[in-house]
Motif scaffolding. Structure first.
Motif, mmCIF file in Angstrom:
data_model
loop_
_atom_site.group_PDB
_atom_site.id
_atom_site.type_symbol
_atom_site.label_atom_id
_atom_site.label_comp_id
_atom_site.label_asym_id
_atom_site.label_seq_id
_atom_site.Cartn_x
_atom_site.Cartn_y
_atom_site.Cartn_z
ATOM 1 N N GLU A 267 0.838 -1.195 0.000
ATOM 2 C CA GLU A 267 0.000 0.000 0.000
ATOM 3 C C GLU A 267 0.872 1.244 0.000
ATOM 4 O O GLU A 267 2.043 1.202 0.377
ATOM 5 N N ALA B 47 1.233 -3.571 4.217
ATOM 6 C CA ALA B 47 0.281 -3.660 5.329
ATOM 7 C C ALA B 47 0.265 -5.123 5.736
ATOM 8 O O ALA B 47 0.028 -6.003 4.900
ATOM 9 N N ARG C 186 -7.083 0.453 10.175
ATOM 10 C CA ARG C 186 -6.995 -0.621 9.176
ATOM 11 C C ARG C 186 -7.667 -1.884 9.703
ATOM 12 O O ARG C 186 -8.412 -2.550 8.988
ATOM 13 N N TYR D 275 -11.369 -1.660 9.461
ATOM 14 C CA TYR D 275 -11.791 -1.726 8.058
ATOM 15 C C TYR D 275 -11.709 -3.166 7.541
ATOM 16 O O TYR D 275 -12.650 -3.664 6.925
ATOM 17 N N VAL E 251 -5.293 6.279 2.215
ATOM 18 C CA VAL E 251 -4.593 5.282 1.408
ATOM 19 C C VAL E 251 -4.603 5.738 -0.045
ATOM 20 O O VAL E 251 -5.663 5.819 -0.670
#
Length: 175
Positions: free
Chosen positions: A10, A21, A61, A64, A151
């Protein structure tokens, strides 16, 4: 001693270089079963990961991935059912190292696809330890790449890695 990781390249806003990530989970359960001749028994072989337990270096993150990407409340497990072992000697050796491919049906978010895992294993005293890895793209499991302000970009490919430490059923283990 078991850990599953996802790894995705990423590019975050405010950072000059892309990075990986990496999310980790130790909530792995399962087994791989063989008959007396060392042939894989798919009906008795299964590994599952709790989809809500992946942790990375960013809480945002993690939320998500768990809620939007994996939909862990609807699909609480990621499941691998091994179906074939390619390049593994039979009968199974009792010690030494081995590299082979594990073919298996991987289910993520209710979508099942065949996957091929590269495995490097060490066998000793009723234990099998090592690493297995595979790669796929978001579309393979009907997942949309993350689109959030922080991002800038996300690679198409997801790597899954499994560090395993399996114990042969009925073998003694020391505390």
């Amino acid at each position: 001693g078991n850990e599953v990781r996802y790894r995705v390249r990423e590019q975050l806003a405010g950072f000059d270089l892309p990075n990986d990530a990496i999310g980790k989970s130790g909530k792995v359960s399962g087994a791989i079963a063989f008959d007396a001749d060392g042939r894989l028994l798919p009906a008795a072989s299964r590994f599952a990961v709790d989809a809500s337990t992946f942790v990375s270096d960013r809480d945002r993150r993690d939320r998500y991935v768990g809620s939007r990407l994996l939909e862990a409340q609807r699909f609480p497990e990621i499941v691998l059912v091994p179906t074939e072992l390619r390049g593994l000697r039979r009968p199974l050796p009792s010690s030494g190292s081995s590299s082979f491919e594990l073919v298996g049906d991987l289910t993520v978010r209710g979508v099942t696809r065949p996957t091929v895992w590269r495995v490097a294993a060490q066998l000793e005293d009723g234990r099998v330890s090592g690493t297995a890895s595979t790669r796929f793209v978001f579309d393979d499991f009907q997942m949309e790449k993350p689109r959030v302000r922080s991002v800038l970009s996300v690679a198409d490919t997801i790597a899954l890695e499994y560090d395993f430490n399996l114990v042969r059923e009925g073998s003694q283990t020391s505390p």
